[in-house]
Motif scaffolding. Structure first.
Motif, mmCIF file in Angstrom:
data_model
loop_
_atom_site.group_PDB
_atom_site.id
_atom_site.type_symbol
_atom_site.label_atom_id
_atom_site.label_comp_id
_atom_site.label_asym_id
_atom_site.label_seq_id
_atom_site.Cartn_x
_atom_site.Cartn_y
_atom_site.Cartn_z
ATOM 1 N N ARG A 52 0.840 -1.210 0.000
ATOM 2 C CA ARG A 52 0.000 0.000 0.000
ATOM 3 C C ARG A 52 0.865 1.246 0.000
ATOM 4 O O ARG A 52 0.603 2.213 -0.715
ATOM 5 C CB ARG A 52 -0.920 -0.004 1.223
ATOM 6 N N LEU A 53 1.927 1.231 0.808
ATOM 7 C CA LEU A 53 2.829 2.377 0.885
ATOM 8 C C LEU A 53 3.777 2.450 -0.307
ATOM 9 O O LEU A 53 4.298 3.521 -0.629
ATOM 10 C CB LEU A 53 3.640 2.322 2.181
ATOM 11 N N LEU A 68 11.552 -6.287 3.989
ATOM 12 C CA LEU A 68 10.676 -6.483 2.842
ATOM 13 C C LEU A 68 11.112 -5.535 1.726
ATOM 14 O O LEU A 68 11.005 -4.312 1.868
ATOM 15 C CB LEU A 68 9.217 -6.224 3.219
ATOM 16 N N THR A 69 11.613 -6.097 0.652
ATOM 17 C CA THR A 69 11.998 -5.303 -0.519
ATOM 18 C C THR A 69 10.811 -5.272 -1.467
ATOM 19 O O THR A 69 10.437 -6.293 -2.049
ATOM 20 C CB THR A 69 13.210 -5.927 -1.225
ATOM 21 N N VAL A 70 10.214 -4.102 -1.594
ATOM 22 C CA VAL A 70 8.962 -3.954 -2.333
ATOM 23 C C VAL A 70 9.234 -3.491 -3.762
ATOM 24 O O VAL A 70 9.958 -2.511 -3.986
ATOM 25 C CB VAL A 70 8.032 -2.946 -1.632
ATOM 26 N N GLN A 71 8.668 -4.191 -4.694
ATOM 27 C CA GLN A 71 8.715 -3.767 -6.094
ATOM 28 C C GLN A 71 7.288 -3.591 -6.595
ATOM 29 O O GLN A 71 6.510 -4.545 -6.640
ATOM 30 C CB GLN A 71 9.431 -4.812 -6.959
ATOM 31 N N VAL A 72 6.934 -2.366 -6.913
ATOM 32 C CA VAL A 72 5.622 -2.092 -7.494
ATOM 33 C C VAL A 72 5.835 -1.371 -8.827
ATOM 34 O O VAL A 72 6.789 -0.613 -8.981
ATOM 35 C CB VAL A 72 4.728 -1.251 -6.561
ATOM 36 N N PRO A 73 4.950 -1.585 -9.790
ATOM 37 C CA PRO A 73 5.100 -0.919 -11.081
ATOM 38 C C PRO A 73 4.918 0.591 -10.939
ATOM 39 O O PRO A 73 4.244 1.067 -10.017
ATOM 40 C CB PRO A 73 3.957 -1.513 -11.921
ATOM 41 N N PRO A 74 5.502 1.368 -11.850
ATOM 42 C CA PRO A 74 5.220 2.809 -11.859
ATOM 43 C C PRO A 74 3.721 3.033 -12.022
ATOM 44 O O PRO A 74 3.075 2.371 -12.839
ATOM 45 C CB PRO A 74 5.994 3.317 -13.079
ATOM 46 N N ASP A 225 -6.586 2.225 -0.286
ATOM 47 C CA ASP A 225 -7.188 0.929 -0.578
ATOM 48 C C ASP A 225 -6.143 -0.144 -0.350
ATOM 49 O O ASP A 225 -5.313 -0.417 -1.206
ATOM 50 C CB ASP A 225 -7.700 0.877 -2.011
ATOM 51 N N ALA A 226 -6.169 -0.769 0.826
ATOM 52 C CA ALA A 226 -5.148 -1.750 1.193
ATOM 53 C C ALA A 226 -5.257 -3.045 0.403
ATOM 54 O O ALA A 226 -4.371 -3.878 0.449
ATOM 55 C CB ALA A 226 -5.243 -2.066 2.676
ATOM 56 N N SER A 227 -6.347 -3.225 -0.337
ATOM 57 C CA SER A 227 -6.497 -4.472 -1.102
ATOM 58 C C SER A 227 -5.708 -4.436 -2.393
ATOM 59 O O SER A 227 -5.494 -5.461 -3.022
ATOM 60 C CB SER A 227 -7.977 -4.729 -1.424
ATOM 61 N N ARG A 228 -5.246 -3.263 -2.818
ATOM 62 C CA ARG A 228 -4.505 -3.169 -4.067
ATOM 63 C C ARG A 228 -3.163 -3.879 -3.953
ATOM 64 O O ARG A 228 -2.571 -3.943 -2.891
ATOM 65 C CB ARG A 228 -4.248 -1.710 -4.443
ATOM 66 N N GLY A 229 -2.701 -4.359 -5.085
ATOM 67 C CA GLY A 229 -1.367 -4.939 -5.133
ATOM 68 C C GLY A 229 -1.311 -6.415 -4.844
ATOM 69 O O GLY A 229 -0.346 -7.066 -5.183
ATOM 70 N N HIS A 230 -2.337 -6.969 -4.178
ATOM 71 C CA HIS A 230 -2.259 -8.402 -3.895
ATOM 72 C C HIS A 230 -3.509 -9.157 -4.316
ATOM 73 O O HIS A 230 -3.585 -10.358 -4.145
ATOM 74 C CB HIS A 230 -2.008 -8.643 -2.406
ATOM 75 N N ALA A 231 -4.494 -8.438 -4.847
ATOM 76 C CA ALA A 231 -5.699 -9.141 -5.289
ATOM 77 C C ALA A 231 -5.363 -9.983 -6.513
ATOM 78 O O ALA A 231 -4.474 -9.674 -7.286
ATOM 79 C CB ALA A 231 -6.798 -8.136 -5.633
ATOM 80 N N SER A 232 -6.121 -11.039 -6.663
ATOM 81 C CA SER A 232 -5.850 -11.915 -7.803
ATOM 82 C C SER A 232 -6.408 -11.300 -9.067
ATOM 83 O O SER A 232 -7.231 -10.410 -9.043
ATOM 84 C CB SER A 232 -6.494 -13.277 -7.566
#
Length: 232
Positions: A52-53, A68-74, A225-232
């Motif tokens: 989320r962050l 935790l090394t976080v990789q999120v798309p731009p 929205d904490a559900s973003r990033g891990h929903a299927s």
């Protein structure tokens, strides 16, 4: 980092999917958690918060500490309409590290002089979105008031996992928009995703104020929205 982890991270990055590399501080035995696997991971709650962050960091648990090394798309912001609001919105979006694209087939509006240093596409939205479809790290704002331009992009956004969908216009304009979308088969739940009138309710009047309201709503959707990033 093991080569297989690096290869997997690169694959997730290319597919614009989030992933987290979990490193126990004591053992150093790393594991890669892909977005679709988060819910079943022992550190699910901590990983969700870090996604989320969008930031890496140390978390402490009963079983020890982990990095935790976080990789999120731009994060992308796609806008239909090379209008005054878009002119104000583009530089603000860049300050927020949003990758903005403005789409408008009307070449009189979509000119480099009006949008310097902006990814500006003088094409119909359906042409652009064939090559770069919406995903869960994309926000969309419809700003033209022209159904021929806005509606095809709205249809694509509602059929996607885009985390934000907003549309400019009065309540009367939006009611007509909803009629058109329902006629295309969208349900009430589908069209309820559209934020309209677009932007946070700050009493915005000028193009710059409306742009600020839109970006505030986009950031809220992204971060709250904490559900973003891990929903299927």
């Amino acid at each position: 980092m093991k080569l297989e982890h690096l290869a997997a991270l690169n694959a997730e990055r290319a597919a614009r999917r989030a992933a987290v590399l979990v490193t126990p501080l004591e053992s150093g035995e790393q594991r890669l958690v892909k977005a679709a696997e988060v819910a079943s991971d022992p550190l699910a709650e901590a990983i969700v918060e870090r996604l989320r962050l969008g930031k890496s960091g140390v978390v402490e648990t009963d079983s020890g500490g982990y990095f935790l090394t976080v990789q999120v798309p731009p994060v992308r912001l796609v806008v239909t309409g090379a209008v005054h609001i878009s002119q104000a919105l583009a530089p603000m979006a860049r300050l927020l590290d949003l990758d903005i694209t403005v789409i408008d087939p009307r070449t009189a509006f979509a000119s480099p002089e009006r949008f310097p240093d902006v990814r500006l596409l003088a094409q119909w939205p359906e042409e652009v979105l064939k090559e770069a479809p919406f995903d869960r790290y994309t926000a969309f704002a419809a700003l033209t008031h022209d159904p021929k331009i806005d509606d095809p992009a709205l249809v694509a956004a509602l059929r996607s996992d885009a985390f934000y969908v907003g549309a400019l216009g009065s309540r009367k304009t939006h009611a007509k928009r909803l009629e058109r979308l329902r006629a295309l088969g969208f349900s009430d739940a589908d069209v309820a995703r559209i934020k309209a009138p677009i932007g946070l309710p700050i009493g915005a009047v000028s193009p710059a104020e409306i742009a600020l309201a839109v970006l505030g709503e986009v950031v809220a959707a992204l971060r709250l929205d904490a559900s973003r990033g891990h929903a299927s």
